[in-house]
Design an enzyme around this catalytic site. Structure first.
Site, PDB file in Angstrom:
ATOM      1  N   ARG A 179      39.779   8.759  39.299  1.00 56.42           N
ATOM      2  CA  ARG A 179      38.783   8.207  38.372  1.00 56.42           C
ATOM      3  C   ARG A 179      38.236   9.347  37.532  1.00 56.42           C
ATOM      4  NH1 ARG A 179      33.104   7.409  38.292  1.00 56.42           N
ATOM      5  NH2 ARG A 179      32.464   5.469  37.250  1.00 56.42           N
ATOM      6  N   SER A 248      37.073  -4.616  40.810  1.00 60.21           N
ATOM      7  CA  SER A 248      35.658  -4.497  41.207  1.00 60.21           C
ATOM      8  C   SER A 248      34.982  -5.861  41.135  1.00 60.21           C
ATOM      9  CB  SER A 248      34.887  -3.609  40.230  1.00 60.21           C
ATOM     10  OG  SER A 248      35.601  -2.462  39.945  1.00 60.21           O
ATOM     11  N   LYS A 277      27.262   5.553  39.231  1.00 60.20           N
ATOM     12  CA  LYS A 277      27.387   4.362  38.363  1.00 60.20           C
ATOM     13  C   LYS A 277      25.958   3.910  38.068  1.00 60.20           C
ATOM     14  CE  LYS A 277      30.893   1.420  37.267  1.00 60.20           C
ATOM     15  NZ  LYS A 277      30.980   1.790  35.884  1.00 60.20           N
TER      16      LYS A 277
HETATM   17  C1  LIG Z   1      37.275   0.794  44.817  1.00 55.73           C
HETATM   18  C2  LIG Z   1      36.535   0.681  43.525  1.00 55.73           C
HETATM   19  N1  LIG Z   1      35.622  -0.272  43.376  1.00 55.73           N
HETATM   20  C3  LIG Z   1      34.932  -0.371  42.234  1.00 55.73           C
HETATM   21  C4  LIG Z   1      35.172   0.488  41.185  1.00 55.73           C
HETATM   22  C5  LIG Z   1      34.457   0.368  39.873  1.00 55.73           C
HETATM   23  O1  LIG Z   1      35.311  -0.047  38.819  1.00 55.73           O
HETATM   24  P1  LIG Z   1      34.647  -0.421  37.393  1.00 55.73           P
HETATM   25  O2  LIG Z   1      33.689  -1.511  37.612  1.00 55.73           O
HETATM   26  O3  LIG Z   1      35.738  -0.664  36.439  1.00 55.73           O
HETATM   27  O4  LIG Z   1      33.893   0.884  37.006  1.00 55.73           O
HETATM   28  P2  LIG Z   1      34.514   2.323  36.711  1.00 55.73           P
HETATM   29  O5  LIG Z   1      34.909   2.925  38.006  1.00 55.73           O
HETATM   30  O6  LIG Z   1      35.702   2.156  35.834  1.00 55.73           O
HETATM   31  O7  LIG Z   1      33.419   3.094  36.072  1.00 55.73           O
HETATM   32  C6  LIG Z   1      36.141   1.464  41.364  1.00 55.73           C
HETATM   33  N2  LIG Z   1      36.454   2.335  40.407  1.00 55.73           N
HETATM   34  N3  LIG Z   1      36.814   1.555  42.530  1.00 55.73           N
HETATM   35  C1  LIG Z   2      32.882   3.820  40.883  1.00 55.06           C
HETATM   36  C2  LIG Z   2      31.933   2.869  41.495  1.00 55.06           C
HETATM   37  N1  LIG Z   2      32.078   1.512  41.425  1.00 55.06           N
HETATM   38  C3  LIG Z   2      31.103   0.858  42.015  1.00 55.06           C
HETATM   39  C4  LIG Z   2      31.000  -0.610  42.068  1.00 55.06           C
HETATM   40  O1  LIG Z   2      30.113  -1.120  42.712  1.00 55.06           O
HETATM   41  O2  LIG Z   2      31.841  -1.241  41.459  1.00 55.06           O
HETATM   42  S1  LIG Z   2      29.959   1.875  42.687  1.00 55.06           S
HETATM   43  C5  LIG Z   2      30.807   3.228  42.182  1.00 55.06           C
HETATM   44  C6  LIG Z   2      30.372   4.623  42.430  1.00 55.06           C
HETATM   45  C7  LIG Z   2      30.397   5.003  43.867  1.00 55.06           C
HETATM   46  O3  LIG Z   2      30.065   6.343  43.923  1.00 55.06           O
HETATM   47  P1  LIG Z   2      29.268   6.994  45.098  1.00 55.06           P
HETATM   48  O4  LIG Z   2      30.115   6.843  46.316  1.00 55.06           O
HETATM   49  O5  LIG Z   2      29.123   8.419  44.677  1.00 55.06           O
HETATM   50  O6  LIG Z   2      27.958   6.312  45.210  1.00 55.06           O
END
Ligand SMILES: Cc1ncc(COP(=O)(O)OP(=O)(O)O)c(N)n1
Ligand SMILES: Cc1nc(C(=O)O)sc1CCOP(=O)(O)O
Ligand SMILES: [Mg+2]
Length: 360
Positions: A179, A248, A277
């Protein structure tokens, strides 16, 4: 299999030697693949198809061809490529042996046309069956790896990206997502390829966030899509059935849409609000509890999960979790990964014991 009336010209010794060597080569390669299907993947279907192909090859391997063998006079027995001496992963071993079988079948198809009228068509058909076997095996293998993964590392950009990911892989990680929301595409592609190679060396999967095109270009194992990204069903058309698609979700409606679209797994979150996020409101533990009873496909709780709150997420019903900061920013990513995995396994064992004794 070969019948005198289908024979074209009297067989030359050299032709017989070529056919004999390539029948051997293809049968051996298939045997190596079959062992993995049987003992590595426990797939009776895939092992059965390997065995069936081997038996068909054996039927063509008649005495006339076997007796043409002259191993001491074969200059090829001395020739080995350095890559044949080294196999760094099961995946590489399988790829090399599929390549060997497909090449041998192509030789049999071409030279076979001179030997027997039916041989060319028969080996062409077998070659296509081996291509199908290869993609079925890869898809099966990827899905099995997804099922056995309980911890999912989602990366964030940093100078020592490969070092941190490798440290986590050394701790037993089997699923990684690349990512990166800010680098140029050239950098993203180079990183995705490098991560892919690294993950495969540890028998782990590499998923690319957001971008189907980059996932294909890097030959990654799949893609992760959010609600603002390409719909799952459209991505499936581009990626085919063999690659993994994750999606997601933050509520039941999104979960249902992802499942209907053909997602292989979903992200469930954010469980807690997270600086990774910042614009997304926490869905909370209620949605984790919902997923625990309603999700028909594998799901990963994500968002603000670390070693301190992991127990709470597991008690809400999560069996798989994803994390960015907890691992990417850890002083000792290997130890943190080991801790996450040990807790996930502990909870899994506890649930299995409860199920055995009929407790909820
Ligand atoms: C395992 C996993 N779950 C959720 C996310 C979030 O995807 P998205 O909502 O497209 O947000 P971004 O990661 O693209 O900012 C994820 N990456 N992985
Ligand atoms: C990339 C991403 N997606 C989310 C979702 O809910 O879809 S939360 C998230 C960030 C998770 O980061 P951390 O483990 O540092 O909190
Ligand atoms: Mg996204």
């Amino acid at each position: 299999m070969t019948d005198k009336q289908n024979r074209t010209l009297p067989a030359q010794p050299a032709l017989c030697r070529i056919l004999d060597a390539n029948l051997d080569r293809s049968r051996e390669g298939l045997r190596i693949i079959e062992e993995w299907c049987r003992f590595g993947l426990n797939s009776a279907d895939l092992a059965g198809e390997c065995k069936q192909l081997r038996q068909e090859l054996a039927a063509w391997h008649v005495a006339e061809l076997r007796s043409a063998r002259d191993t001491p006079a074969d200059p090829g027995t001395e020739l080995t490529h350095p890559q044949e001496e080294q196999r760094s992963s099961i995946q590489q071993l399988l790829e090399a042996n599929f390549c060997r079988v497909e090449e041998a079948l192509r030789v049999l198809e071409e030279y076979g046309k001179i030997y027997d009228r039916n041989m060319g068509a028969a080996f062409k058909q077998m070659r296509y069956r081996v291509y199908t076997l290869e993609s079925d095996l890869l898809a099966y293998r990827r899905y099995q790896q997804l099922l056995r993964s309980q911890l999912y590392l989602v990366t964030s950009p940093r100078d020592n990206l490969m070092g941190v990911v490798e440290a986590a892989l050394q701790g037993g990680l089997t699923l990684v997502q690349y990512r990166d929301k800010s680098s140029d595409d050239g950098v993203k592609l180079a990183n995705a390829r490098q991560l892919c190679e690294l993950c495969h060396r540890y028998d782990a999967l590499l998923i690319v966030n957001d971008r189907v095109d980059l996932a294909i270009a890097a030959d990654a194992d799949g893609v992760h899509l959010g609600q603002q990204d390409l719909p799952v069903a459209e991505a499936r058309k581009l990626l085919g059935p063999g690659r993994i698609i994750g999606c997601s979700t933050t509520n039941g409606e999104e979960m249902q849409r992802a499942v209907d679209g053909g997602a292989d797994y979903i992200g469930v979150g954010p469980v807690y609000s997270t600086p990774t996020k910042p614009d997304r409101q926490a869905a909370g533990l209620d949605y984790v509890r919902y997923a625990a009873t309603k999700s028909p496909i594998p799901w990963f709780a994500i968002g603000g999960i670390d070693i301190n709150n992991l127990d709470e997420v597991l008690n809400a019903g999560a069996q798989r979790v994803a994390a960015v900061r907890a691992i990417m920013e850890a002083e000792q990513p290997t130890l943190v990964t080991q801790f996450f995995i040990s807790q996930l396994i502990r909870m899994q064992n506890l649930k299995a014991q409860k199920a055995l004794h009929g407790k909820s």
